[in-house]
Scaffold this motif. Structure first.
Motif, mmCIF file in Angstrom:
data_model
loop_
_atom_site.group_PDB
_atom_site.id
_atom_site.type_symbol
_atom_site.label_atom_id
_atom_site.label_comp_id
_atom_site.label_asym_id
_atom_site.label_seq_id
_atom_site.Cartn_x
_atom_site.Cartn_y
_atom_site.Cartn_z
ATOM 1 N N UNK A 57 -11.442 -0.381 3.302
ATOM 2 C CA UNK A 57 -10.378 -0.338 4.292
ATOM 3 C C UNK A 57 -9.016 -0.178 3.620
ATOM 4 N N UNK A 58 -8.298 0.859 4.030
ATOM 5 C CA UNK A 58 -6.963 1.109 3.491
ATOM 6 C C UNK A 58 -5.863 0.642 4.435
ATOM 7 N N UNK A 59 -6.088 0.851 5.721
ATOM 8 C CA UNK A 59 -5.058 0.519 6.705
ATOM 9 C C UNK A 59 -5.726 0.069 7.987
ATOM 10 N N UNK A 60 -5.131 -0.924 8.640
ATOM 11 C CA UNK A 60 -5.656 -1.401 9.918
ATOM 12 C C UNK A 60 -4.516 -1.880 10.792
ATOM 13 N N UNK A 66 -0.360 -6.434 14.338
ATOM 14 C CA UNK A 66 -0.153 -6.637 12.911
ATOM 15 C C UNK A 66 -0.759 -5.476 12.132
ATOM 16 N N UNK A 67 -0.065 -5.074 11.056
ATOM 17 C CA UNK A 67 -0.511 -3.956 10.234
ATOM 18 C C UNK A 67 -0.883 -4.479 8.854
ATOM 19 N N UNK A 68 -2.082 -4.118 8.413
ATOM 20 C CA UNK A 68 -2.519 -4.488 7.075
ATOM 21 C C UNK A 68 -2.732 -3.252 6.230
ATOM 22 N N UNK A 69 -2.181 -3.269 5.005
ATOM 23 C CA UNK A 69 -2.308 -2.148 4.086
ATOM 24 C C UNK A 69 -2.874 -2.664 2.775
ATOM 25 N N UNK A 70 -4.035 -2.100 2.374
ATOM 26 C CA UNK A 70 -4.666 -2.440 1.097
ATOM 27 C C UNK A 70 -5.056 -3.912 1.023
ATOM 28 N N UNK A 71 -5.452 -4.530 2.150
ATOM 29 C CA UNK A 71 -5.830 -5.948 2.135
ATOM 30 C C UNK A 71 -7.332 -6.141 2.312
ATOM 31 N N UNK A 83 -0.819 -5.670 0.366
ATOM 32 C CA UNK A 83 -1.305 -6.151 -0.922
ATOM 33 C C UNK A 83 -0.887 -5.139 -1.979
ATOM 34 N N UNK A 84 0.064 -5.528 -2.846
ATOM 35 C CA UNK A 84 0.611 -4.586 -3.814
ATOM 36 C C UNK A 84 0.026 -4.780 -5.202
ATOM 37 N N UNK A 90 6.309 -0.455 -1.989
ATOM 38 C CA UNK A 90 7.223 0.329 -1.157
ATOM 39 C C UNK A 90 8.040 1.247 -2.055
ATOM 40 N N UNK A 91 8.194 2.466 -1.665
ATOM 41 C CA UNK A 91 9.078 3.390 -2.365
ATOM 42 C C UNK A 91 9.868 4.176 -1.329
#
Length: 326
Positions: A57-60, A66-71, A83-84, A90-91
């Motif tokens: 899972x990359x994005x949900x 709620x948005x989850x990225x890389x979690x 999850x960085x 962020x760029x």
């Protein structure tokens, strides 16, 4: 027949097409080009999920927005949960680059570096700390109790200096020091006023603490006062060489007390140390301020300059002054 089967599959899985090219998933009336409605009313239910080729899972996006990225398979714990680990989270590109000095209101401590990455500017507490390690004034003679100041006239003001000397323990605010050879405060003439200039507009907290006492002048007077001396610690601002009171803190000297508050027959002493706390706002650069001390009322027999700011037993200063920028 093939087209009919495809359309049947769309409806079987909750797809809907409107006449204006909108697509709805789990809704018959899409309100956007793509409108997705979750099936369950709980926080963990996902309305959208994107996986990579390894089924990670990359994005949900959850039912709660709620948005989850890389979690991974975790449920987002915030509106945006990133999850960085091992990657830049962020760029930004083509945004204005702010210098550190620009991180003032309305900006906060989140900024953009020159290569477009989001950065945080560390917060630095700006302060001044001055500690007077000697009795004040230095002309006071502790043997004869002469050379100090009097406490008998409400029109006499004693300047408590904050100087750029060994007593200055820190000045990250960048306060500027100066002396007015001749000035007035509340219409009364004063000389050699040692002041400070506040370099930047803003809100500042000023805190003062000190102890004062009066002894037998020339060791010849045996005072028998039973009352009190009311005294003022005064924070004043200036326009040119004209000072006016901004804030007064009232204290007192209790009769026949030594430094520890015990009764005696030779001196007055502050049973409670004199303090001053002021929240001060200036809207102009280089605002001039100074500190004063004077007699306010009560017993007034100390007219022979037998009073001074002393260093109480166990202490290492007669007064201190702290300024912090809020």
């Amino acid at each position: 027949m093939r087209n009919v089967n495809i359309i049947a599959c769309f409806f079987l899985f909750g797809f809907a097409f409107s006449q204006n090219d909108k697509v709805g998933i789990n809704t018959e009336n899409p309100s956007a080009m793509l409108d997705i409605v979750t099936r369950a009313n709980n926080d963990a239910t996902k309305a959208l999920e994107i996986n990579n080729s390894s089924n990670i899972e990359l994005l949900k996006v959850t039912n709660a927005g709620k948005v989850g990225i890389n979690i991974g398979t975790n449920t987002p714990a915030a509106v945006l949960h990133i999850n960085s680990e091992g990657i830049k989270n962020i760029r930004h590109q083509n945004l204005p680059v702010l210098n550190e000095t620009d991180y003032t209101l309305p900006f906060n401590n989140l900024g953009v570096s020159s290569n477009g990455n989001a950065v945080g500017i560390p917060t630095t507490v700006k302060y001044l700390y001055y500690q007077n390690g000697n009795i004040f004034p230095v002309t006071y003679n502790t043997t004869n109790n002469t050379g100090g100041f009097s406490l008998s006239n409400t029109n006499q003001y004693i300047n408590l200096p904050i100087r750029n000397d060994a007593g200055l323990k820190g000045n990250t605010i960048g306060m500027i020091f100066g002396t007015d050879t001749n000035a007035t405060i509340n219409g009364q003439a004063v000389s050699n006023v040692q002041y400070i200039l506040i370099p930047e507009p803003g809100v500042y907290l000023f805190e003062f603490y000190g102890t004062a006492r009066c002894n037998r002048f020339n060791n010849t007077q045996n005072y028998t006062f039973n009352g009190q001396i009311e005294v003022n610690t005064i924070f004043a601002s200036a326009s040119g060489t004209t000072y006016t009171t901004d804030t007064i803190f009232r204290g007192r000297l209790d009769g026949m007390r030594n430094d520890n508050g015990a009764t005696g027959n030779t001196s007055y002493s502050l049973a409670n140390p004199q303090t001053l706390t002021v929240a001060y706002q200036t809207t102009q650069a280089n605002q001039k301020v100074a500190l004063f001390f004077n007699y306010a009322g009560g017993d007034n027999g100390f007219s022979n300059n037998e009073c001074y700011f002393n260093i109480p037993a166990g202490a290492n200063f007669s007064y201190y002054f702290i300024i912090s920028k809020l």
